[in-house]
Design a protein around this motif. Structure first.
Motif, PDB file in Angstrom:
ATOM      1  N   GLN A  45       0.835  -1.197   0.000  1.00 52.85           N
ATOM      2  CA  GLN A  45       0.000   0.000   0.000  1.00 52.85           C
ATOM      3  C   GLN A  45       0.875   1.255   0.000  1.00 52.85           C
ATOM      4  N   SER A  46       1.922   1.250   0.784  1.00 50.43           N
ATOM      5  CA  SER A  46       2.841   2.387   0.826  1.00 50.43           C
ATOM      6  C   SER A  46       3.561   2.552  -0.512  1.00 50.43           C
ATOM      7  N   LEU A  47       3.939   1.459  -1.126  1.00 49.60           N
ATOM      8  CA  LEU A  47       4.589   1.525  -2.436  1.00 49.60           C
ATOM      9  C   LEU A  47       3.654   2.156  -3.459  1.00 49.60           C
ATOM     10  N   GLU A  48       2.383   1.769  -3.438  1.00 44.94           N
ATOM     11  CA  GLU A  48       1.389   2.345  -4.350  1.00 44.94           C
ATOM     12  C   GLU A  48       1.246   3.847  -4.107  1.00 44.94           C
ATOM     13  N   ARG A  49       1.183   4.243  -2.854  1.00 42.79           N
ATOM     14  CA  ARG A  49       1.051   5.659  -2.511  1.00 42.79           C
ATOM     15  C   ARG A  49       2.307   6.447  -2.899  1.00 42.79           C
ATOM     16  N   ALA A  50       3.485   5.876  -2.668  1.00 42.26           N
ATOM     17  CA  ALA A  50       4.735   6.545  -3.041  1.00 42.26           C
ATOM     18  C   ALA A  50       4.814   6.738  -4.553  1.00 42.26           C
ATOM     19  N   ARG A  51       4.402   5.759  -5.315  1.00 43.94           N
ATOM     20  CA  ARG A  51       4.405   5.881  -6.777  1.00 43.94           C
ATOM     21  C   ARG A  51       3.419   6.946  -7.240  1.00 43.94           C
ATOM     22  N   ALA A  52       2.252   7.016  -6.600  1.00 45.71           N
ATOM     23  CA  ALA A  52       1.261   8.034  -6.963  1.00 45.71           C
ATOM     24  C   ALA A  52       1.802   9.435  -6.686  1.00 45.71           C
ATOM     25  N   LEU A  53       2.442   9.623  -5.537  1.00 40.75           N
ATOM     26  CA  LEU A  53       3.038  10.913  -5.200  1.00 40.75           C
ATOM     27  C   LEU A  53       4.166  11.247  -6.174  1.00 40.75           C
ATOM     28  N   LYS A  54       4.959  10.276  -6.523  1.00 35.04           N
ATOM     29  CA  LYS A  54       6.056  10.475  -7.479  1.00 35.04           C
ATOM     30  C   LYS A  54       5.514  10.938  -8.830  1.00 35.04           C
ATOM     31  N   ARG A  55       4.427  10.315  -9.299  1.00 38.60           N
ATOM     32  CA  ARG A  55       3.831  10.715 -10.585  1.00 38.60           C
ATOM     33  C   ARG A  55       3.380  12.172 -10.550  1.00 38.60           C
ATOM     34  N   ILE A  56       2.738  12.564  -9.454  1.00 36.84           N
ATOM     35  CA  ILE A  56       2.268  13.947  -9.332  1.00 36.84           C
ATOM     36  C   ILE A  56       3.453  14.908  -9.322  1.00 36.84           C
ATOM     37  N   LEU A  57       4.461  14.621  -8.503  1.00 34.46           N
ATOM     38  CA  LEU A  57       5.602  15.521  -8.399  1.00 34.46           C
ATOM     39  C   LEU A  57       6.403  15.581  -9.694  1.00 34.46           C
ATOM     40  N   GLU A  58       6.512  14.463 -10.402  1.00 32.39           N
ATOM     41  CA  GLU A  58       7.194  14.481 -11.696  1.00 32.39           C
ATOM     42  C   GLU A  58       6.434  15.355 -12.697  1.00 32.39           C
ATOM     43  N   ALA A  59       5.104  15.315 -12.659  1.00 39.73           N
ATOM     44  CA  ALA A  59       4.300  16.148 -13.545  1.00 39.73           C
ATOM     45  C   ALA A  59       4.449  17.622 -13.192  1.00 39.73           C
ATOM     46  N   VAL A  60       4.511  17.945 -11.898  1.00 36.69           N
ATOM     47  CA  VAL A  60       4.714  19.327 -11.459  1.00 36.69           C
ATOM     48  C   VAL A  60       6.084  19.823 -11.930  1.00 36.69           C
ATOM     49  N   VAL A  61       7.121  19.018 -11.730  1.00 34.20           N
ATOM     50  CA  VAL A  61       8.469  19.405 -12.158  1.00 34.20           C
ATOM     51  C   VAL A  61       8.510  19.621 -13.669  1.00 34.20           C
ATOM     52  N   ALA A  62       7.907  18.732 -14.434  1.00 36.46           N
ATOM     53  CA  ALA A  62       7.899  18.870 -15.894  1.00 36.46           C
ATOM     54  C   ALA A  62       7.183  20.152 -16.321  1.00 36.46           C
ATOM     55  N   ALA A  63       6.063  20.473 -15.672  1.00 36.91           N
ATOM     56  CA  ALA A  63       5.324  21.692 -15.997  1.00 36.91           C
ATOM     57  C   ALA A  63       6.162  22.927 -15.681  1.00 36.91           C
ATOM     58  N   LEU A  64       6.835  22.918 -14.542  1.00 38.00           N
ATOM     59  CA  LEU A  64       7.657  24.061 -14.147  1.00 38.00           C
ATOM     60  C   LEU A  64       8.886  24.210 -15.035  1.00 38.00           C
ATOM     61  N   GLU A  65       9.496  23.103 -15.419  1.00 39.09           N
ATOM     62  CA  GLU A  65      10.681  23.162 -16.270  1.00 39.09           C
ATOM     63  C   GLU A  65      10.369  23.714 -17.653  1.00 39.09           C
ATOM     64  N   GLY A  66       9.115  23.619 -18.069  1.00 36.98           N
ATOM     65  CA  GLY A  66       8.721  24.099 -19.388  1.00 36.98           C
ATOM     66  C   GLY A  66       8.343  25.573 -19.411  1.00 36.98           C
ATOM     67  N   GLU A  67       8.557  26.294 -18.316  1.00 38.28           N
ATOM     68  CA  GLU A  67       8.169  27.706 -18.229  1.00 38.28           C
ATOM     69  C   GLU A  67       9.373  28.583 -17.914  1.00 38.28           C
ATOM     70  N   ASP A  68       9.247  29.869 -18.261  1.00 37.41           N
ATOM     71  CA  ASP A  68      10.222  30.871 -17.855  1.00 37.41           C
ATOM     72  C   ASP A  68       9.748  31.388 -16.498  1.00 37.41           C
ATOM     73  N   LEU A  69      10.432  30.988 -15.437  1.00 42.44           N
ATOM     74  CA  LEU A  69       9.944  31.235 -14.081  1.00 42.44           C
ATOM     75  C   LEU A  69      10.635  32.410 -13.413  1.00 42.44           C
ATOM     76  N   PRO A  70       9.869  33.167 -12.598  1.00 45.21           N
ATOM     77  CA  PRO A  70      10.511  34.176 -11.759  1.00 45.21           C
ATOM     78  C   PRO A  70      11.228  33.481 -10.607  1.00 45.21           C
ATOM     79  N   GLU A  71      12.042  34.215  -9.879  1.00 45.66           N
ATOM     80  CA  GLU A  71      12.748  33.645  -8.722  1.00 45.66           C
ATOM     81  C   GLU A  71      11.739  33.139  -7.675  1.00 45.66           C
ATOM     82  N   GLU A  72      10.687  33.927  -7.431  1.00 41.84           N
ATOM     83  CA  GLU A  72       9.649  33.541  -6.478  1.00 41.84           C
ATOM     84  C   GLU A  72       8.316  34.105  -6.944  1.00 41.84           C
ATOM     85  N   ALA A  73       7.288  33.263  -6.925  1.00 38.53           N
ATOM     86  CA  ALA A  73       5.952  33.697  -7.341  1.00 38.53           C
ATOM     87  C   ALA A  73       5.346  34.583  -6.261  1.00 38.53           C
TER      88      ALA A  73
END
Length: 88
Positions: A45-73
């Motif tokens: 169950q923990s492995l399933e939850r860790a993988r789900a969190l990893k998928r979300i965080l990887e998607a967040v990182v990919a979205a952020l890497e594709g933008e021109d970001l300010p130092e702090e929002a």
């Protein structure tokens, strides 16, 4: 409780909420917010939850890497409105 199977596309809307056990991930067009805590033990169950969190965080990182970001929002200021006291 298992991880929710709904797909969260980071920063795509202000409505999608995904849960991973007791952890809640709220999507927003300006921020993705995590609430709660998540205990990960040495079990399937923990492995399933860790993988789900990893998928979300990887998607967040990919979205952020594709933008021109300010130092702090900038933080949105809380909107308050005074109302007349109905009790007196």
């Amino acid at each position: 409780m298992s991880a929710s199977s709904r797909t969260l596309t980071p920063f795509a809307d202000d409505a999608t909420v995904q849960t991973i056990g007791p952890l809640t991930v709220e999507n927003g067009t300006e921020r993705v917010v995590l609430h709660g805590s998540l205990d990960l033990a040495r079990d399937r169950q923990s492995l399933e939850r860790a993988r789900a969190l990893k998928r979300i965080l990887e998607a967040v990182v990919a979205a952020l890497e594709g933008e021109d970001l300010p130092e702090e929002a900038p933080r949105a200021e809380a909107k308050t409105e005074s109302v007349k006291n109905p009790f007196g």
